[in-house]
Design an enzyme around this catalytic site. Structure first.
Site, PDB file in Angstrom:
ATOM      1  N   ARG A 232       0.849  -1.193   0.000  1.00  0.00           N
ATOM      2  CA  ARG A 232       0.000   0.000   0.000  1.00  0.00           C
ATOM      3  C   ARG A 232       0.884   1.244   0.000  1.00  0.00           C
ATOM      4  O   ARG A 232       1.868   1.306   0.734  1.00  0.00           O
ATOM      5  CB  ARG A 232      -0.926   0.024   1.235  1.00  0.00           C
ATOM      6  CG  ARG A 232      -2.087  -0.972   1.179  1.00  0.00           C
ATOM      7  CD  ARG A 232      -3.097  -0.644   0.065  1.00  0.00           C
ATOM      8  NE  ARG A 232      -4.186  -1.600  -0.040  1.00  0.00           N
ATOM      9  CZ  ARG A 232      -4.243  -2.622  -0.894  1.00  0.00           C
ATOM     10  NH1 ARG A 232      -3.264  -2.844  -1.745  1.00  0.00           N
ATOM     11  NH2 ARG A 232      -5.286  -3.426  -0.922  1.00  0.00           N
ATOM     12  N   GLU A 261      -4.589   7.153  -5.128  1.00  0.00           N
ATOM     13  CA  GLU A 261      -4.769   6.480  -6.422  1.00  0.00           C
ATOM     14  C   GLU A 261      -6.143   6.810  -6.990  1.00  0.00           C
ATOM     15  O   GLU A 261      -7.121   6.835  -6.211  1.00  0.00           O
ATOM     16  CB  GLU A 261      -4.629   4.966  -6.251  1.00  0.00           C
ATOM     17  CG  GLU A 261      -3.231   4.552  -5.799  1.00  0.00           C
ATOM     18  CD  GLU A 261      -3.081   3.048  -5.598  1.00  0.00           C
ATOM     19  OE1 GLU A 261      -4.029   2.289  -5.889  1.00  0.00           O
ATOM     20  OE2 GLU A 261      -2.010   2.636  -5.135  1.00  0.00           O
ATOM     21  N   HIS A 280      -0.606  -0.049  -9.735  1.00  0.00           N
ATOM     22  CA  HIS A 280      -1.339  -0.961  -8.839  1.00  0.00           C
ATOM     23  C   HIS A 280      -1.936  -2.138  -9.644  1.00  0.00           C
ATOM     24  O   HIS A 280      -3.115  -2.451  -9.517  1.00  0.00           O
ATOM     25  CB  HIS A 280      -2.448  -0.224  -8.068  1.00  0.00           C
ATOM     26  CG  HIS A 280      -2.832  -0.942  -6.802  1.00  0.00           C
ATOM     27  ND1 HIS A 280      -3.334  -0.320  -5.696  1.00  0.00           N
ATOM     28  CD2 HIS A 280      -2.797  -2.270  -6.466  1.00  0.00           C
ATOM     29  CE1 HIS A 280      -3.581  -1.200  -4.743  1.00  0.00           C
ATOM     30  NE2 HIS A 280      -3.267  -2.400  -5.190  1.00  0.00           N
TER      31      HIS A 280
HETATM   32  P1  NAD Z   1      -1.045 -11.636   4.732  1.00  0.00           P
HETATM   33  O1  NAD Z   1      -2.130 -11.256   5.656  1.00  0.00           O
HETATM   34  O2  NAD Z   1      -0.894 -13.053   4.315  1.00  0.00           O
HETATM   35  O3  NAD Z   1       0.354 -11.176   5.352  1.00  0.00           O
HETATM   36  C1  NAD Z   1       0.552  -9.943   5.957  1.00  0.00           C
HETATM   37  C2  NAD Z   1       1.638 -10.150   7.008  1.00  0.00           C
HETATM   38  O4  NAD Z   1       1.993  -8.871   7.504  1.00  0.00           O
HETATM   39  C3  NAD Z   1       1.168 -10.977   8.207  1.00  0.00           C
HETATM   40  O5  NAD Z   1       2.018 -12.094   8.401  1.00  0.00           O
HETATM   41  C4  NAD Z   1       1.258 -10.004   9.389  1.00  0.00           C
HETATM   42  O6  NAD Z   1       1.681 -10.638  10.576  1.00  0.00           O
HETATM   43  C5  NAD Z   1       2.325  -9.046   8.889  1.00  0.00           C
HETATM   44  N1  NAD Z   1       2.322  -7.728   9.493  1.00  0.00           N
HETATM   45  C6  NAD Z   1       1.278  -6.923   9.785  1.00  0.00           C
HETATM   46  N2  NAD Z   1       1.717  -5.752  10.311  1.00  0.00           N
HETATM   47  C7  NAD Z   1       3.073  -5.836  10.341  1.00  0.00           C
HETATM   48  C8  NAD Z   1       4.104  -4.955  10.750  1.00  0.00           C
HETATM   49  N3  NAD Z   1       3.838  -3.747  11.254  1.00  0.00           N
HETATM   50  N4  NAD Z   1       5.374  -5.354  10.631  1.00  0.00           N
HETATM   51  C9  NAD Z   1       5.683  -6.577  10.117  1.00  0.00           C
HETATM   52  N5  NAD Z   1       4.752  -7.470   9.728  1.00  0.00           N
HETATM   53  C10 NAD Z   1       3.470  -7.098   9.829  1.00  0.00           C
HETATM   54  O7  NAD Z   1      -1.215 -10.680   3.447  1.00  0.00           O
HETATM   55  P2  NAD Z   1      -0.646 -10.918   1.969  1.00  0.00           P
HETATM   56  O8  NAD Z   1      -1.606 -11.727   1.184  1.00  0.00           O
HETATM   57  O9  NAD Z   1       0.773 -11.355   2.057  1.00  0.00           O
HETATM   58  O10 NAD Z   1      -0.746  -9.426   1.390  1.00  0.00           O
HETATM   59  C11 NAD Z   1       0.083  -8.405   1.919  1.00  0.00           C
HETATM   60  C12 NAD Z   1      -0.428  -7.068   1.428  1.00  0.00           C
HETATM   61  O11 NAD Z   1      -0.232  -6.995   0.022  1.00  0.00           O
HETATM   62  C13 NAD Z   1      -1.957  -6.869   1.588  1.00  0.00           C
HETATM   63  O12 NAD Z   1      -2.268  -6.359   2.847  1.00  0.00           O
HETATM   64  C14 NAD Z   1      -2.310  -5.915   0.484  1.00  0.00           C
HETATM   65  O13 NAD Z   1      -2.292  -4.603   0.982  1.00  0.00           O
HETATM   66  C15 NAD Z   1      -1.160  -6.077  -0.505  1.00  0.00           C
HETATM   67  N6  NAD Z   1      -1.614  -6.551  -1.815  1.00  0.00           N
HETATM   68  C16 NAD Z   1      -1.338  -5.783  -2.890  1.00  0.00           C
HETATM   69  C17 NAD Z   1      -1.725  -6.190  -4.153  1.00  0.00           C
HETATM   70  C18 NAD Z   1      -1.394  -5.357  -5.361  1.00  0.00           C
HETATM   71  O14 NAD Z   1      -2.076  -5.463  -6.366  1.00  0.00           O
HETATM   72  N7  NAD Z   1      -0.352  -4.552  -5.316  1.00  0.00           N
HETATM   73  C19 NAD Z   1      -2.435  -7.387  -4.309  1.00  0.00           C
HETATM   74  C20 NAD Z   1      -2.684  -8.168  -3.188  1.00  0.00           C
HETATM   75  C21 NAD Z   1      -2.270  -7.732  -1.944  1.00  0.00           C
END
Ligand code: NAD
Length: 317
Positions: A232, A261, A280
């Site tokens: 994000r 965005e 994105h």
């Molecule tokens: P997920 O929930 O599997 O993993 C997120 C991880 O972040 C978790 O293990 C959590 O413990 C950890 N976390 C939370 N806060 C933290 C912090 N302050 N410090 C360290 N670790 C922390 O999520 P995911 O499927 O791996 O997705 C991650 C992010 O990717 C989503 O939240 C979303 O915003 C983003 N995403 C972006 C796109 C894109 O098109 N660019 C697509 C899908 C997801």
């Protein structure tokens, strides 16, 4: 008859899944709030792309039980109001991890190799830019994953294939679990940042994490550091990052996400070609869009017919 509102366009396979469900569905084009509010009056389910779904909208949906996101991030939804109204939110789980991890590596490689600037130069007749020796390698470098969830883990696997030493900072995942994946667990973010050649963000946005990569942390990065963000845009300070790359305090950066965005013309990241950008679209591969749309439709349908075993609900952190 149970009605689903689809807000924003789906891939063809998503519409096929809706047809197969035999439930009633109505498609509302993105940002047509007037139509959306009208159609929400008797809707029990919503399939939602990435567009804002805020309080004023939720208040128009008195019968809504489930919002099914085409994705995993939920920061486009006013979760507090959704919770107050007893609305569940479903996410698509692991459907997009591989596509986002591939885009992360794409941005890392493009930033490391300065591919956009070399591409521009050759088209402009500037063959000599090759003499600038302004590209670096991934092999043997330290990688810091911030967040060791679905996408972080997959990115780590890909980084290992490039010969990188992978580290992860995730205080919510047991360090033994991180180490058992062959990844070095890092206890303090500032320490991880200081030793990393490449840094990649894989954590959710929201009040707990927004601004986590601030000016102070950027000042700890190595001069050859590359930071990549496919999570994000609110997670990092765009001005501080842009300044650090422009002043040569870090090597480069790549981002798929922006604080606002669609990105605004005055966004500081736009003015620097050392920084590699994408709109994105990490999960917007042909294959992934089909998987995401079908899964989101199935989540809404299965939830509404009471077959919830395979429906992954978003949990507030
Ligand atoms: P997920 O929930 O599997 O993993 C997120 C991880 O972040 C978790 O293990 C959590 O413990 C950890 N976390 C939370 N806060 C933290 C912090 N302050 N410090 C360290 N670790 C922390 O999520 P995911 O499927 O791996 O997705 C991650 C992010 O990717 C989503 O939240 C979303 O915003 C983003 N995403 C972006 C796109 C894109 O098109 N660019 C697509 C899908 C997801």
């Amino acid at each position: 008859m149970t009605k689903i509102v689809v807000y924003g366009a789906l891939d063809a396979k998503g519409y096929e899944a809706l047809e197969d469900s035999k439930l009633k569905y109505v498609c509302v084009p993105a940002f047509d709030l007037e139509l959306l509010h009208r159609e929400l009056g008797d809707a029990e389910g919503v399939v939602l792309r990435y567009h804002p779904f805020l309080k004023e909208t939720l208040l128009k949906a008195p019968h809504l039980n489930i919002i099914s996101r085409v994705g995993v991030g939920c920061d486009n939804i006013d979760m507090a109001t959704a919770r107050q109204q007893g609305i569940d939110v479903a996410i698509t789980g692991d459907v997009s991890s591989r596509a986002v991890a591939e885009q992360t590596l794409t941005l890392m490689l493009a930033a490391a190799k300065q591919i956009i600037r070399y591409d521009d130069a050759i088209r402009e007749g500037n063959w000599q830019l090759r003499e600038s020796i302004d590209a670096i390698e991934l092999d043997g470098k330290s990688m810091l994953l911030i967040g060791f969830g679905r996408i972080g883990r997959r990115t780590g696997e890909l980084c290992k294939a490039f010969g990188m030493k992978v580290h992860a900072y995730d205080p919510f995942v047991d360090s033994d679990e991180i180490e058992s994946a062959g990844v070095v667990s890092v206890n303090a973010l500032n320490e991880g940042i200081a030793i990393a050649d490449f840094i990649s963000l894989h954590i959710p946005g929201g009040k707990n994490n927004d601004g986590i990569i601030n000016k102070e942390l950027i000042s700890l990065m190595k001069p050859q550091a590359v930071i990549v963000n496919t999570s994000r845009g609110t997670l990092f300070d765009e001005n501080a990052l842009s300044d650090a790359v422009r002043e040569g305090r870090i090597f480069s950066a790549g981002t798929d996400v922006f604080s606002k965005e669609p990105v605004s013309k005055d966004n500081p990241l736009l003015g620097n070609k050392r920084i590699v950008l994408s709109p994105h679209n990490s999960a917007m591969t042909k294959e992934c869009m089909s998987r995401l749309c079908v899964k989101a439709v199935n989540n809404a349908v299965e939830y509404l017919v009471g077959d919830k075993d395979n429906v992954l609900l978003f949990e507030d952190s």
